[in-house]
Design an enzyme around this catalytic site. Structure first.
Site, PDB file in Angstrom:
ATOM      1  N   HIS A  94     -52.011   1.270   0.424  1.00 37.45           N
ATOM      2  CA  HIS A  94     -53.089   0.420  -0.081  1.00 37.45           C
ATOM      3  C   HIS A  94     -53.176  -0.837   0.779  1.00 37.45           C
ATOM      4  O   HIS A  94     -52.511  -1.841   0.495  1.00 37.45           O
ATOM      5  CB  HIS A  94     -52.826   0.035  -1.535  1.00 37.45           C
ATOM      6  CG  HIS A  94     -52.747   1.196  -2.470  1.00 37.45           C
ATOM      7  ND1 HIS A  94     -51.657   2.045  -2.517  1.00 37.45           N
ATOM      8  CD2 HIS A  94     -53.627   1.655  -3.401  1.00 37.45           C
ATOM      9  CE1 HIS A  94     -51.867   2.965  -3.434  1.00 37.45           C
ATOM     10  NE2 HIS A  94     -53.048   2.764  -3.982  1.00 37.45           N
TER      11      HIS A  94
ATOM     12  N   HIS B 262     -59.189   0.131  -0.607  1.00 39.16           N
ATOM     13  CA  HIS B 262     -58.210  -0.023  -1.687  1.00 39.16           C
ATOM     14  C   HIS B 262     -56.982   0.864  -1.504  1.00 39.16           C
ATOM     15  O   HIS B 262     -55.859   0.374  -1.454  1.00 39.16           O
ATOM     16  CB  HIS B 262     -58.851   0.282  -3.046  1.00 39.16           C
ATOM     17  CG  HIS B 262     -57.872   0.256  -4.186  1.00 39.16           C
ATOM     18  ND1 HIS B 262     -57.553  -0.893  -4.858  1.00 39.16           N
ATOM     19  CD2 HIS B 262     -57.129   1.239  -4.757  1.00 39.16           C
ATOM     20  CE1 HIS B 262     -56.655  -0.621  -5.797  1.00 39.16           C
ATOM     21  NE2 HIS B 262     -56.385   0.677  -5.755  1.00 39.16           N
TER      22      HIS B 262
ATOM     23  N   GLU C 257     -45.022  -3.658 -29.297  1.00 37.02           N
ATOM     24  CA  GLU C 257     -43.850  -2.888 -28.884  1.00 37.02           C
ATOM     25  C   GLU C 257     -43.728  -2.760 -27.369  1.00 37.02           C
ATOM     26  O   GLU C 257     -42.631  -2.897 -26.814  1.00 37.02           O
ATOM     27  CB  GLU C 257     -43.882  -1.490 -29.517  1.00 37.02           C
ATOM     28  CG  GLU C 257     -43.705  -1.470 -31.021  1.00 37.02           C
ATOM     29  CD  GLU C 257     -45.019  -1.567 -31.782  1.00 37.02           C
ATOM     30  OE1 GLU C 257     -45.016  -1.391 -33.011  1.00 37.02           O
ATOM     31  OE2 GLU C 257     -46.070  -1.831 -31.131  1.00 37.02           O
TER      32      GLU C 257
ATOM     33  N   HIS D  22     -45.548   8.242 -39.480  1.00 44.46           N
ATOM     34  CA  HIS D  22     -44.384   7.397 -39.244  1.00 44.46           C
ATOM     35  C   HIS D  22     -43.091   8.204 -39.120  1.00 44.46           C
ATOM     36  O   HIS D  22     -42.040   7.622 -38.864  1.00 44.46           O
ATOM     37  CB  HIS D  22     -44.230   6.384 -40.388  1.00 44.46           C
ATOM     38  CG  HIS D  22     -45.202   5.243 -40.299  1.00 44.46           C
ATOM     39  ND1 HIS D  22     -46.563   5.429 -40.184  1.00 44.46           N
ATOM     40  CD2 HIS D  22     -45.012   3.892 -40.300  1.00 44.46           C
ATOM     41  CE1 HIS D  22     -47.171   4.252 -40.127  1.00 44.46           C
ATOM     42  NE2 HIS D  22     -46.248   3.306 -40.183  1.00 44.46           N
TER      43      HIS D  22
END
Length: 662
Positions: free
Chosen positions: A33, A264, A411, A473
């Site tokens: 890149h 890029h 998280e 869960h």
């Protein structure tokens, strides 16, 4: 030596050296890149030659500034700078071997491959989020050791893609809330990504987004050295974290590909590079750097060396030097391990019936005060994860002397920040959430493992046993997923003693992450030994020997260990002697030598395992013909006892499987 006044004419050739090395290395590799290094070369050169506190002769100096190339695809920017500034291991030969097998110049920066690479980057957003942990680590260490020993900054170069990743919002929210003023992010605001203009997918006003999270923001022309220099000086005066939007042209200097996605993620090609050299006024052959360019870069290195030497003198004179050095060693204090040993013996005496999450909390309570640098936390589940011990003060924007971080419902950001805390040095982070939400953490756990960082993940509510919250869960596949990841040690303890032993294994491990998988529901006390050995440290052991000649081996983990023990008694009533093995860490056990494995799981005997999770991952231990009692689907919403009965995870089911095999 002092830093002279800024001379843009002096900066330009130093920046062009970064551009030339970057496009030449990508061209030689036929992969990479080039656009990002060419676009950010001016801003990065100002940063590295005038602001970063860095000594290439001692790249692990504790009070160095940290630099994170969150836009890791632009790795040649960092490699070029490390070479130019004088990091000995970053030779020209390494630049020529960019992206080749065994080189220090991997496609994306990899921690441990070369000095000066502070963290592995490439998965976008994570570099920025990891840097938040580094900046937090600086503030926490500073609170205990003062400005004389700890006073450094964390600098980040981030791309449009970094800011688009969701973890960036989690990270900037944590940093803004805690007012991490030593954190400065330079955003490569070039409006180009792989698909083309960022307007194809993103119209967010990122400056306003950062401001709303409590950051100071600035905007500059990223190719104006004086403007960048002023912005960096202004950032140093801020009492908030700072975002500097550097408006740049990707592939700066390339005659037809500058400002386009064409620069890029692919080599520019010989003709484009020739045109870029002409446009930049760079007449030197590939990989040739004139001495005067090196001299310009190495002036900054000499300043960094002087700063480091002054710090060394302060450390030598400090009455905190011994404690500081010990904390930086990364080794668990003997006092903490001794406290855990005493706790284990007390637990064997008390024989408590506790949920293993509660047992984990008791273990933390026993040793945390003897472990300087231990940093706890939770993703808004402190009471459920039992990660907070009495007396453990919380980190706040005004006081970083505590030992507990409230990460909020973030998280992924939490896990990435823990990587940053560990990488910073002097700190051992752990934090908690539900096991099912380890999916949200997974990208950061993978980097913990890849970077060999001793991060501790406390995952509770480990099975259908959490009950009424239901299948959203209730984890069933997560143990398999975590166990399959290289260099991750997963422990699922079966009682309070094993929970404490798992903590000891986690604290003693310094070359990778440990996952503690803990229950919501109570488990009976099952250990009957004297506590003189950590029986969990080899992953599995015989917890109940057969009374006579064993005809079958039963293996259990976690809350199902007691089911295996119950099944042993029921089989005895039917005239079948069974051996019971506890296997808190399957992958640890499978790494033991063949003789130990055979002494625990006799290869001549049939095997039945029980775990309230999927079978995947067990066959390496029990074989294709082994019996398995566990889950074959997602769970359901009901009380835990009803769910175990409904899904057939019972002692009777273990007996049934055993009788089929004897």
């Amino acid at each position: 030596m002092t830093q002279p006044a800024l001379d843009p004419a002096r900066i330009q050739p130093l920046a062009n050296a970064v551009r030339a090395l970057s496009m030449d290395a990508v061209e030689a590799a036929k992969s990479g890149h080039p656009g990002m290094p060419m676009g950010m070369a001016d801003a990065a050169t100002v940063l590295w030659t005038r602001h970063i506190k860095f000594d290439p002769k001692d790249t692990n100096w504790a009070d160095r500034d940290r630099f994170v190339l969150s836009a890791g695809h632009g790795s040649m920017l960092l490699y070029s700078i490390l070479h130019l500034i004088g990091v000995e291991e970053m030779t020209m030969e390494e630049l020529k071997n960019f992206r080749q097998l065994g080189s220090k110049t991997a496609g994306h920066p990899e921690f441990g491959h070369a000095p000066g690479i502070e963290t592995t980057t490439g998965p976008l957003g994570q570099g920025l989020a990891t840097a938040v942990g580094m900046a937090l680590g600086e503030r926490m260490m500073n609170a205990h050791y003062g400005d004389d020993l700890v006073d450094h900054r964390t600098w980040v170069i981030a791309s449009d893609g970094d800011l688009q990743e969701g973890v960036s919002q989690e990270a900037i929210s944590i940093a803004g809330h805690l007012k991490l003023s030593k954190l400065v992010v330079l955003w490569d605001d070039n409006s180009i990504q792989i698909d083309g203009d960022t307007a194809l997918s993103d119209t967010v006003d990122h400056r306003k987004r950062f401001e709303s999270a409590g950051w100071m923001t600035l905007e500059v022309d990223g190719h104006d050295a004086a403007a960048v220099d002023k912005a960096l000086n202004d950032a140093k005066m801020s009492d908030k974290p700072v975002l500097i939007a550097c408006k740049t042209t990707i592939g700066f200097g390339a005659p037809t590909k500058a400002g386009t996605a064409g620069s890029h993620g692919a080599p520019l090609g010989a003709e484009e590079i020739k045109g870029a050299r002409e446009a930049l006024g760079w007449s030197h052959d590939p990989f040739v750097i004139p001495d005067e360019i090196y001299d310009g870069w190495r002036f900054a290195a000499e300043l960094g060396g002087q700063t480091r030497e002054a710090w060394d003198a302060r450390l030598s004179a400090s009455d905190k030097a011994e404690a500081f050095t010990a904390q930086l060693s990364g080794q668990p204090p003997k006092a903490a391990l001794d406290a855990l040993d005493a706790h284990i013996k007390q637990t064997l005496n008390d024989k408590p019936a506790l949920a293993t999450r509660a047992s984990s909390g008791k273990a933390i309570e026993a040793f945390w005060q003897a472990f300087p640098g231990l940093v706890g936390g939770s993703a808004d589940l402190t009471g459920s994860n039992n990660t907070h011990a009495p007396g453990m003060a919380s980190i706040t924007p005004d006081d970083f002397s505590g030992a507990y971080v409230h990460y909020g419902v973030r998280e992924f950001g939490m896990a990435a920040a823990m990587n940053g805390l560990a990488l910073h040095g002097g700190l051992r982070p752990y934090s908690g959430t539900f096991l099912v939400f380890s999916d949200y953490c997974r990208g950061a756990i993978r980097l913990s493992a890849l970077m060999n960082q001793p991060v501790i993940y406390v995952f509770t509510h480990d099975s259908i046993g959490l009950g009424e919250d239901g299948p959203t869960h209730q984890p069933v596949e997560h143990l398999t997923a975590l166990r399959s990841m290289p260099n991750v040690a997963v422990y699922r303890p079966g009682d309070a003693v094993e929970a404490a032993e798992a903590w000891k294994c986690a604290l003693e491990r310094t070359d990778g992450p440990t996952v503690l998988v803990l229950s919501r529901q109570k488990v009976p006390h099952v250990r009957q030994d004297d506590g003189s050995k950590n029986l969990s440290d080899k992953g599995a052991y015989v917890i109940r020997e057969a009374e006579g000649d064993a005809r079958i081996t039963l293996i259990g983990t976690g809350t199902e260990l007691s089911l295996a023990i119950e099944a042993q008694a029921k089989l005895k009533d039917k005239g079948v002697d069974a051996r019971v093995v506890s296997a808190p860490s399957l992958e640890t056990f499978l790494k033991q030598d063949a003789s130990y494995r055979a002494s625990v799981v006799d290869p001549k005997l049939p095997v039945v395992a029980v775990e309230a999770a999927l079978r995947w991952g067990w066959d390496g231990l029990i074989g294709l013909e082994g019996g398995f009692v566990g889950m074959e689907s997602f769970g359901a919403s009901a009380p835990a006892d009803a769910l175990y009965e409904h899904f057939g995870v019972t002692a009777d089911a273990v007996v049934e499987q055993a009788l089929k095999r004897v």
